[in-house]
Design a protein around this motif. Structure first.
Motif: not given
Length: 141
Positions: A83-96, A99-104, A134-141
Protein backbone atom coordinates in the motif's frame (compact mmCIF):
# COMPACT_ATOMS: atom_id res chain seq x y z
CA UNK A 1 8.36 -8.74 23.97
CA UNK A 2 9.93 -6.98 21.02
CA UNK A 3 9.71 -3.19 21.08
CA UNK A 4 8.03 -2.86 17.65
CA UNK A 5 5.24 -5.27 18.61
CA UNK A 6 4.77 -3.54 21.97
CA UNK A 7 4.33 -0.18 20.22
CA UNK A 8 1.98 -1.72 17.61
CA UNK A 9 -0.23 -3.16 20.33
CA UNK A 10 -0.25 0.15 22.19
CA UNK A 11 -1.46 2.18 19.18
CA UNK A 12 -3.74 -0.45 17.59
CA UNK A 13 -6.90 0.88 19.33
CA UNK A 14 -6.11 4.34 17.96
CA UNK A 15 -6.16 3.14 14.30
CA UNK A 16 -2.53 4.15 13.80
CA UNK A 17 0.13 2.29 11.82
CA UNK A 18 3.71 2.00 13.05
CA UNK A 19 6.17 3.03 10.36
CA UNK A 20 9.35 3.04 12.40
CA UNK A 21 10.67 2.22 15.87
CA UNK A 22 14.29 3.09 16.56
CA UNK A 23 16.07 2.63 19.84
CA UNK A 24 19.25 4.62 20.49
CA UNK A 25 21.07 5.28 23.76
CA UNK A 26 18.69 7.30 25.92
CA UNK A 27 16.03 7.59 23.21
CA UNK A 28 13.16 5.72 21.55
CA UNK A 29 11.83 7.18 18.29
CA UNK A 30 8.42 6.10 16.97
CA UNK A 31 6.98 7.27 13.64
CA UNK A 32 3.27 6.75 13.01
CA UNK A 33 0.57 7.41 10.45
CA UNK A 34 -3.20 7.10 10.45
CA UNK A 35 -4.63 3.90 8.95
CA UNK A 36 -7.28 5.96 7.13
CA UNK A 37 -4.36 7.74 5.37
CA UNK A 38 -5.51 11.21 6.42
CA UNK A 39 -2.76 13.54 7.64
CA UNK A 40 -1.79 12.75 11.20
CA UNK A 41 -2.58 15.49 13.73
CA UNK A 42 -0.77 16.63 16.84
CA UNK A 43 -3.70 15.28 18.90
CA UNK A 44 -3.15 11.82 17.35
CA UNK A 45 0.53 11.92 18.30
CA UNK A 46 -0.22 13.08 21.84
CA UNK A 47 -2.71 10.25 22.37
CA UNK A 48 -0.32 7.72 20.88
CA UNK A 49 2.49 8.98 23.09
CA UNK A 50 0.39 8.41 26.22
CA UNK A 51 -0.56 4.87 25.09
CA UNK A 52 3.04 3.97 24.19
CA UNK A 53 4.35 5.46 27.43
CA UNK A 54 1.89 3.38 29.47
CA UNK A 55 2.89 0.19 27.63
CA UNK A 56 6.60 0.90 28.08
CA UNK A 57 6.10 1.62 31.79
CA UNK A 58 4.10 -1.60 32.21
CA UNK A 59 6.49 -3.90 30.29
CA UNK A 60 9.73 -2.02 31.11
CA UNK A 61 11.65 -3.35 28.05
CA UNK A 62 14.34 -0.65 28.15
CA UNK A 63 16.77 -0.44 31.06
CA UNK A 64 17.51 2.99 32.49
CA UNK A 65 16.01 6.30 31.55
CA UNK A 66 15.21 7.37 28.00
CA UNK A 67 13.27 9.99 26.07
CA UNK A 68 10.26 8.87 23.99
CA UNK A 69 9.79 10.73 20.69
CA UNK A 70 6.55 10.14 18.79
CA UNK A 71 6.45 11.75 15.34
CA UNK A 72 4.68 11.88 12.02
CA UNK A 73 6.50 10.25 9.10
CA UNK A 74 7.87 13.54 7.82
CA UNK A 75 9.89 13.99 4.65
CA UNK A 76 11.91 10.77 5.08
CA UNK A 77 8.77 8.68 5.22
CA UNK A 78 9.52 4.96 5.30
CA UNK A 79 7.97 2.80 2.56
CA UNK A 80 7.80 -0.97 2.97
CA UNK A 81 4.28 -2.31 2.31
CA UNK A 82 2.40 -2.78 -0.96
CA UNK A 83 0.00 0.00 0.00
CA UNK A 84 2.86 2.44 0.74
CA UNK A 85 4.25 2.01 -2.79
CA UNK A 86 0.80 2.13 -4.41
CA UNK A 87 -0.06 5.27 -2.46
CA UNK A 88 3.12 7.12 -3.46
CA UNK A 89 3.27 5.87 -7.06
CA UNK A 90 4.75 8.52 -9.35
CA UNK A 91 7.04 9.97 -6.68
CA UNK A 92 10.76 9.37 -6.28
CA UNK A 93 11.99 7.06 -3.52
CA UNK A 94 15.43 6.30 -2.14
CA UNK A 95 16.43 2.67 -1.69
CA UNK A 96 19.54 2.52 0.54
CA UNK A 97 22.30 -0.08 0.49
CA UNK A 98 25.30 -1.11 -1.59
CA UNK A 99 23.09 -1.43 -4.67
CA UNK A 100 20.98 1.55 -3.57
CA UNK A 101 19.39 4.06 -5.90
CA UNK A 102 16.87 6.87 -6.20
CA UNK A 103 14.07 6.15 -8.63
CA UNK A 104 10.48 6.98 -9.47
CA UNK A 105 7.89 4.46 -8.22
CA UNK A 106 6.15 3.33 -11.40
CA UNK A 107 3.84 0.56 -10.17
CA UNK A 108 3.42 -2.56 -8.08
CA UNK A 109 3.15 -5.79 -10.07
CA UNK A 110 2.41 -8.92 -8.10
CA UNK A 111 5.04 -9.01 -5.36
CA UNK A 112 7.38 -6.55 -7.08
CA UNK A 113 7.78 -2.78 -6.99
CA UNK A 114 8.87 -1.33 -10.31
CA UNK A 115 11.06 1.79 -10.24
CA UNK A 116 12.27 4.02 -13.07
CA UNK A 117 16.00 4.58 -12.52
CA UNK A 118 17.43 6.68 -15.31
CA UNK A 119 16.46 5.01 -18.60
CA UNK A 120 15.92 1.59 -16.95
CA UNK A 121 13.26 -0.11 -14.88
CA UNK A 122 14.39 -1.82 -11.66
CA UNK A 123 12.29 -4.39 -9.85
CA UNK A 124 12.51 -5.24 -6.17
CA UNK A 125 10.51 -7.85 -4.29
CA UNK A 126 8.25 -6.53 -1.53
CA UNK A 127 9.47 -7.47 1.94
CA UNK A 128 13.14 -7.61 0.90
CA UNK A 129 13.87 -3.88 1.15
CA UNK A 130 12.77 -0.61 2.70
CA UNK A 131 12.77 2.78 1.03
CA UNK A 132 12.10 6.39 1.98
CA UNK A 133 10.40 9.10 -0.01
CA UNK A 134 12.90 11.26 -1.89
CA UNK A 135 10.29 13.90 -2.65
CA UNK A 136 7.10 15.00 -0.95
CA UNK A 137 3.73 15.14 -2.76
CA UNK A 138 2.16 18.56 -3.28
CA UNK A 139 -1.09 17.31 -1.73
CA UNK A 140 -1.26 14.85 1.19
CA UNK A 141 -1.79 11.26 0.08
Amino acid sequence: MDLWRLVEEAVAPLDLEVLEVKEAPGEVLVRLERKDEKPIRVADLERASRHIEAALDREDPIPGSYRLLVESPGPKRPLFTRRHFERFQGLRAKVPGPEGFVGRILRVEGEEVVFQVGPEERRLTLGTFRATLAEWPEEPR
